[in-house]
Design an enzyme around this catalytic site. Structure first.
Site, PDB file in Angstrom:
ATOM      1  CB  ILE A   1      66.003  50.364  43.699  1.00 56.95           C
ATOM      2  CG1 ILE A   1      66.484  51.516  42.804  1.00 56.95           C
ATOM      3  CG2 ILE A   1      67.193  49.567  44.215  1.00 56.95           C
ATOM      4  CD1 ILE A   1      67.522  51.135  41.787  1.00 56.95           C
TER       5      ILE A   1
ATOM      6  CB  VAL B   1      64.323  46.159  39.493  1.00 54.65           C
ATOM      7  CG1 VAL B   1      65.390  45.653  38.526  1.00 54.65           C
ATOM      8  CG2 VAL B   1      63.203  46.843  38.710  1.00 54.65           C
ATOM      9  CD  GLU B   2      69.374  45.320  41.900  1.00 52.09           C
ATOM     10  OE1 GLU B   2      69.831  44.166  41.992  1.00 52.09           O
ATOM     11  OE2 GLU B   2      69.821  46.161  41.098  1.00 52.09           O
ATOM     12  CB  THR B   3      65.784  41.155  45.998  1.00 49.34           C
ATOM     13  OG1 THR B   3      65.215  42.243  46.750  1.00 49.34           O
ATOM     14  CG2 THR B   3      67.284  41.352  45.867  1.00 49.34           C
TER      15      THR B   3
ATOM     16  CE1 TYR C   1      68.593  47.288  38.095  1.00 44.58           C
ATOM     17  CE2 TYR C   1      69.068  49.639  38.228  1.00 44.58           C
ATOM     18  CZ  TYR C   1      68.811  48.429  38.842  1.00 44.58           C
ATOM     19  OH  TYR C   1      68.764  48.362  40.212  1.00 44.58           O
TER      20      TYR C   1
END
Length: 354
Positions: free
Chosen positions: A135, A138-140, A337
């Site tokens: 997570i 992928v996010e940041t 996602y």
């Protein structure tokens, strides 16, 4: 003479050993100079500010000033435009954006540096460390790209000027107005400037890119320093992701998905795909419609979903998604996602073990 000697000695020493406090300060994230139209002149925005102040018990002048200084940003509106109708997604292209050597190497470093927090989060919440790592990666990219939009600008733009051509525009306007209200209430309660936080063009913040309502409900002080900080504390980000998944129904020990082979008639395939990513079918019903499983998948006790991964003009790929796969999509309602999170976490875990 002695005083002159001491003064010269002090100056030489100071030059050789300059103060280090400034050098040790972390770099400040600054918003780029984006110019928009302030909402101070918008009657609907000011009316919303009054309503928020009344509902939340906030000072009305503070709330009006905060929303009035928010700016309508055209770039946010453009980025929120929906894809053209009928556009097929491309799982392979999407995967390539997130599963690459740079992100995997960053994930290995993140795991090595914060292994204690990841282990503790897995023990306390039952969410595997590799899912949490997936997570945040992928996010940041593990905090490297947390967004440079002023959160209040992004939320206000989407609350008052959301693209009307979006198929769910009315629902999304209501959603972003709720997020703007949560953001203002949160900043006021923390006695923090609502004009300062930076995030994505949708108003998500921190290493895990939480929306304000998710911060309020799921973010935790996992490093026990007395404050919740998903921007600067990796431990808080790790614990907050685990808290979010547990709160959305994560089942400890359950796989996220299984391989599946299709031997389905067109009408059965349509029926299997109708619920989309929502687990609906028992193993018996799933296999009875031509979605074939083997091994441990045949012993799965809960419902399953036939998850389609579109490959552009090529045939789609499919997996059997469990309730845990569905939980990941509560973070972002996209099967692509969820698979990217799962596969990035797996690749980082394997690279770390090597």
């Amino acid at each position: 003479m002695l005083r002159l000697f001491l003064l010269a000695f002090f100056l030489i020493t100071a030059a050789a050993h300059p103060p280090r406090a400034e050098a040790q300060k972390p770099p400040q994230r600054k918003a780029p100079a984006r110019q928009g139209i302030p909402y101070a002149g918008r009657e609907d925005a000011m009316r919303f500010a009054d309503e928020v102040a009344e509902r939340r018990g906030l000072d009305v002048e503070w709330t009006r000033r905060a929303i009035g200084q928010a700016q309508q940003l055209g770039v946010v509106q453009r980025l929120m435009q929906p894809s053209p109708p009928g556009t097929r997604r491309n799982w392979a292209a999407y995967r390539g954006r997130f599963i690459d050597p740079v992100r995997i190497a960053a994930g290995v470093r993140f795991w090595q540096e914060h292994g204690e927090a990841l282990t503790r989060a897995e023990q306390e919440y039952g969410v595997p460390a590799e899912i949490i790592v997936g997570i945040i990666g992928v996010e940041t990219i593990y905090g490297q790209q947390m967004g440079d939009f002023r959160v209040i600008d992004a939320l206000a733009t989407l609350a008052f000027n959301h693209p009307p051509e979006h198929p769910r525009a009315a629902d999304r306007i209501a959603y972003f107005r709720g997020e703007l209200e949560q953001f203002l209430s949160m900043q006021n309660r923390r006695e923090q400037d609502p004009l300062q936080p930076l995030g994505s063009y949708a108003g998500a913040m921190g290493m895990p890119q939480f929306m304000p309502s998710s911060q309020v409900r799921w973010a935790v002080d996992f490093d026990a320093d007395g404050k919740v900080d998903i921007v600067g504390s990796a431990a808080d980000a790790i614990g907050s992701v685990a808290s979010y998944f547990k709160g959305h129904g994560w089942h400890t020990g359950m796989p996220t998905h299984y391989p599946v082979q299709l031997d389905a008639a067109p009408e059965d395939l349509a029926a299997l795909l109708a619920p989309d990513i929502l687990p609906t079918f028992s193993v018996f019903d799933f296999t009875g419609r031509g979605a074939l499983l083997d091994g441990e998948a045949l012993e799965h006790a809960g419902p399953l979903a036939l998850v389609e991964l579109q490959n552009g003009d090529a045939p789609s790929s499919y997996v059997a998604g469990t309730e845990n796969f569905y939980v990941i999509t509560r973070y972002n309602q996209s099967s692509n996602y969820a698979m990217a999170v799962i596969e990035l976490g797996r690749e980082v875990k394997q690279a770390r073990q090597r």
